[in-house]
Scaffold this motif. Structure first.
Motif, PDB file in Angstrom:
ATOM      1  N   PRO A   1       0.829  -1.206   0.000  1.00  0.00           N
ATOM      2  CA  PRO A   1       0.000   0.000   0.000  1.00  0.00           C
ATOM      3  C   PRO A   1       0.867   1.262   0.000  1.00  0.00           C
ATOM      4  O   PRO A   1       1.995   1.248   0.495  1.00  0.00           O
ATOM      5  CB  PRO A   1      -0.804  -0.110   1.296  1.00  0.00           C
ATOM      6  N   ALA A   2       0.337   2.325  -0.578  1.00  0.00           N
ATOM      7  CA  ALA A   2       1.054   3.600  -0.627  1.00  0.00           C
ATOM      8  C   ALA A   2       0.989   4.259   0.750  1.00  0.00           C
ATOM      9  O   ALA A   2      -0.034   4.819   1.132  1.00  0.00           O
ATOM     10  CB  ALA A   2       0.440   4.503  -1.683  1.00  0.00           C
ATOM     11  N   LEU A   3       2.061   4.141   1.499  1.00  0.00           N
ATOM     12  CA  LEU A   3       2.157   4.732   2.835  1.00  0.00           C
ATOM     13  C   LEU A   3       3.398   5.607   2.909  1.00  0.00           C
ATOM     14  O   LEU A   3       4.407   5.308   2.251  1.00  0.00           O
ATOM     15  CB  LEU A   3       2.268   3.645   3.910  1.00  0.00           C
ATOM     16  N   SER A   4       3.313   6.642   3.700  1.00  0.00           N
ATOM     17  CA  SER A   4       4.508   7.440   3.952  1.00  0.00           C
ATOM     18  C   SER A   4       5.491   6.573   4.748  1.00  0.00           C
ATOM     19  O   SER A   4       5.075   5.608   5.405  1.00  0.00           O
ATOM     20  CB  SER A   4       4.147   8.692   4.746  1.00  0.00           C
ATOM     21  N   PRO A   5       6.764   6.892   4.701  1.00  0.00           N
ATOM     22  CA  PRO A   5       7.727   6.108   5.495  1.00  0.00           C
ATOM     23  C   PRO A   5       7.375   6.087   6.981  1.00  0.00           C
ATOM     24  O   PRO A   5       7.555   5.069   7.645  1.00  0.00           O
ATOM     25  CB  PRO A   5       9.058   6.824   5.255  1.00  0.00           C
ATOM     26  N   GLU A   6       6.842   7.208   7.482  1.00  0.00           N
ATOM     27  CA  GLU A   6       6.473   7.280   8.900  1.00  0.00           C
ATOM     28  C   GLU A   6       5.309   6.335   9.197  1.00  0.00           C
ATOM     29  O   GLU A   6       5.329   5.614  10.200  1.00  0.00           O
ATOM     30  CB  GLU A   6       6.087   8.710   9.287  1.00  0.00           C
ATOM     31  N   ASP A   7       4.289   6.345   8.317  1.00  0.00           N
ATOM     32  CA  ASP A   7       3.141   5.460   8.524  1.00  0.00           C
ATOM     33  C   ASP A   7       3.536   3.997   8.380  1.00  0.00           C
ATOM     34  O   ASP A   7       3.067   3.145   9.136  1.00  0.00           O
ATOM     35  CB  ASP A   7       2.003   5.794   7.553  1.00  0.00           C
TER      36      ASP A   7
END
Length: 82
Positions: free
Chosen positions: A40-46
């Motif tokens: 899934p497209a997640l930010s590195p933090e998420d």
């Protein structure tokens, strides 16, 4: 004695519900793993937060702390949108 039957029944049902949720932790982990396998497209933090919550959930489950496990796993699922 008849007066206590409904109360005893309610207590038993509440206990059974708690046990049912305790055994749901593996299903929640499987759902998270399945979603993660789709990249899934997640930010590195998420992505890092989901990984930590997933690991914490499993650790809590293994320690018998199912309420904490479900809390971590449900938060991870929320971030993933499932």
């Amino acid at each position: 004695m008849r007066k206590f039957l409904p109360m005893v029944t309610a207590i038993v049902l509440c206990g059974a519900t708690g046990m049912a949720f305790a055994h749901n932790c593996p299903n929640e982990m499987k759902a998270i793993d399945a979603k993660l396998s789709t990249k899934p497209a997640l930010s590195p933090e998420d992505a890092a937060k989901v990984s930590k919550l997933r690991a914490d959930g499993e650790a809590y489950h293994k320690a018998g702390k199912h309420d904490e496990s479900m809390k971590s796993l449900l938060e991870a699922k929320k971030i993933l949108g499932i």
